[in-house]
Design an enzyme around this catalytic site. Sequence first.
Site, PDB file in Angstrom:
ATOM      1  N   LYS A 196       8.433  -8.594 -11.120  1.00  0.00           N
ATOM      2  CA  LYS A 196       8.369  -8.781  -9.671  1.00  0.00           C
ATOM      3  C   LYS A 196       9.701  -9.341  -9.202  1.00  0.00           C
ATOM      4  O   LYS A 196      10.141 -10.399  -9.642  1.00  0.00           O
ATOM      5  CB  LYS A 196       7.231  -9.736  -9.316  1.00  0.00           C
ATOM      6  N   LYS A 254       7.175  -4.301  -9.067  1.00  0.00           N
ATOM      7  CA  LYS A 254       7.067  -4.529  -7.624  1.00  0.00           C
ATOM      8  C   LYS A 254       8.400  -4.972  -7.077  1.00  0.00           C
ATOM      9  O   LYS A 254       9.016  -5.845  -7.685  1.00  0.00           O
ATOM     10  CB  LYS A 254       6.015  -5.621  -7.405  1.00  0.00           C
ATOM     11  N   TYR A 319      -0.712   0.377   0.829  1.00  0.00           N
ATOM     12  CA  TYR A 319      -1.353   0.272   2.143  1.00  0.00           C
ATOM     13  C   TYR A 319      -1.614   1.654   2.746  1.00  0.00           C
ATOM     14  O   TYR A 319      -2.259   1.770   3.776  1.00  0.00           O
ATOM     15  CB  TYR A 319      -0.475  -0.567   3.081  1.00  0.00           C
TER      16      TYR A 319
HETATM   17  C1  PBG Z   1       2.610 -13.617  -3.265  1.00  0.00           C
HETATM   18  C2  PBG Z   1       2.623 -12.159  -3.065  1.00  0.00           C
HETATM   19  C3  PBG Z   1       3.550 -11.482  -2.286  1.00  0.00           C
HETATM   20  C4  PBG Z   1       3.179 -10.150  -2.285  1.00  0.00           C
HETATM   21  C5  PBG Z   1       2.032 -10.022  -3.083  1.00  0.00           C
HETATM   22  N1  PBG Z   1       1.707 -11.284  -3.576  1.00  0.00           N
HETATM   23  C6  PBG Z   1       4.680 -11.991  -1.487  1.00  0.00           C
HETATM   24  C7  PBG Z   1       5.676 -12.851  -2.110  1.00  0.00           C
HETATM   25  O1  PBG Z   1       5.853 -12.877  -3.337  1.00  0.00           O
HETATM   26  O2  PBG Z   1       6.325 -13.566  -1.358  1.00  0.00           O
HETATM   27  C8  PBG Z   1       3.904  -9.093  -1.524  1.00  0.00           C
HETATM   28  C9  PBG Z   1       3.147  -7.854  -1.208  1.00  0.00           C
HETATM   29  C10 PBG Z   1       3.737  -7.030  -0.132  1.00  0.00           C
HETATM   30  O3  PBG Z   1       4.837  -7.269   0.394  1.00  0.00           O
HETATM   31  O4  PBG Z   1       3.068  -6.063   0.240  1.00  0.00           O
HETATM   32  N2  PBG Z   1       2.404 -14.138  -4.498  1.00  0.00           N
END
Ligand code: PBG
Length: 330
Positions: A196, A254, A319
């Site tokens: 991530k 991600k 989405y």
């Molecule tokens: C938080 C989390 C995030 C997303 C999923 N879980 C945001 C972040 O890490 O700040 C982002 C998902 C998206 O942007 O659609 N743990």
Amino acid sequence: MYPIIRNRRLRSSEAIRRLVKEIIITPDDFLVPLFVVEGENIKEEIASMPNYYRLSLDNLEKEVKELWKMGLCSVLLFVKVPENLKDNKGTEALNPDGLMQQAIKTVKNTCPDMLVMTDVALDPYSSYGHDGIIGDGQILNDETTEILAEMSVSHAQAGADFVAPSDMMDGRILTIREALEEEGFLNTGIMSYSAKYASAFYGPFRDALDSAPVDIKNVPKDKKTYQMDFANRFEAIKETQMDVDEGADIVMVKPGLCYLDIVREIRNEVEVPVAVYQVSGEYSMLKAAAEKGWLDHDAVMMEQLIAIKRAGANIIASYFAKDVVRLLDE
Ligand code: PBG
């Protein structure tokens, strides 16, 4: 006699193109993210995510029924926590009657066969908007993973099939796995957000949950000490391999589109399903461009999703899931 091989033969009619097509998208590819809020009869559109909503539990029930009818059988739950319930340790996350726990039960009562995955991270519960506990201006790792493990057990107790830790603390997969085993949740799976990245594409999501890191002295305002630097590739493989070794059933990359090189490498590297999260910013960019009439929404949506699957994704959190199914049904 040049050219003997004419590649265009395989593109010359719709029928031959269909015959040689390598990738198709089906409803089975999707994990549908859902945003849940407190209250009744609430369906608020998220300003930066056109046609995507925060739902109260009664509307969550309706939504889940609709998804199931459409052939979308897996959801990923997120909750928006009221400001007064937030603190540094995310105490509310462990409330057995908290919003997430209620949301899990709502989905399972409505649709027992729907696969329920839950977001496991502190940020929606944190008064600082961080995925970890803050101490001395730092995000504390081991203190955080302990809470994530308790959160995971709490979600499993409420009926979650999978927990999905999205925090990027070190060692959290093993800590969560051990806690689940200890409590007898042998069959509760873990989908790990393994690679991530610290991405600006999460902006609209943070609007949706009101979870952006806040501006406080001595607290970092970004997530770069735990989420990965998007300049890095080897690190993604190492993180993912470690999560597999620690017991992750599914790993994830991600965001999606900008990271398809990483998706392919990880697909080649590990023997577990690879999920890709096509994140909020990716969704919003296309919605905005389509609203302006600059891009063909459906065509670009399908091109992006096929590219994600072609790169190696076995599961796509998106989405666009409902938009896709509607298009496929046309
Ligand atoms: C938080 C989390 C995030 C997303 C999923 N879980 C945001 C972040 O890490 O700040 C982002 C998902 C998206 O942007 O659609 N743990």
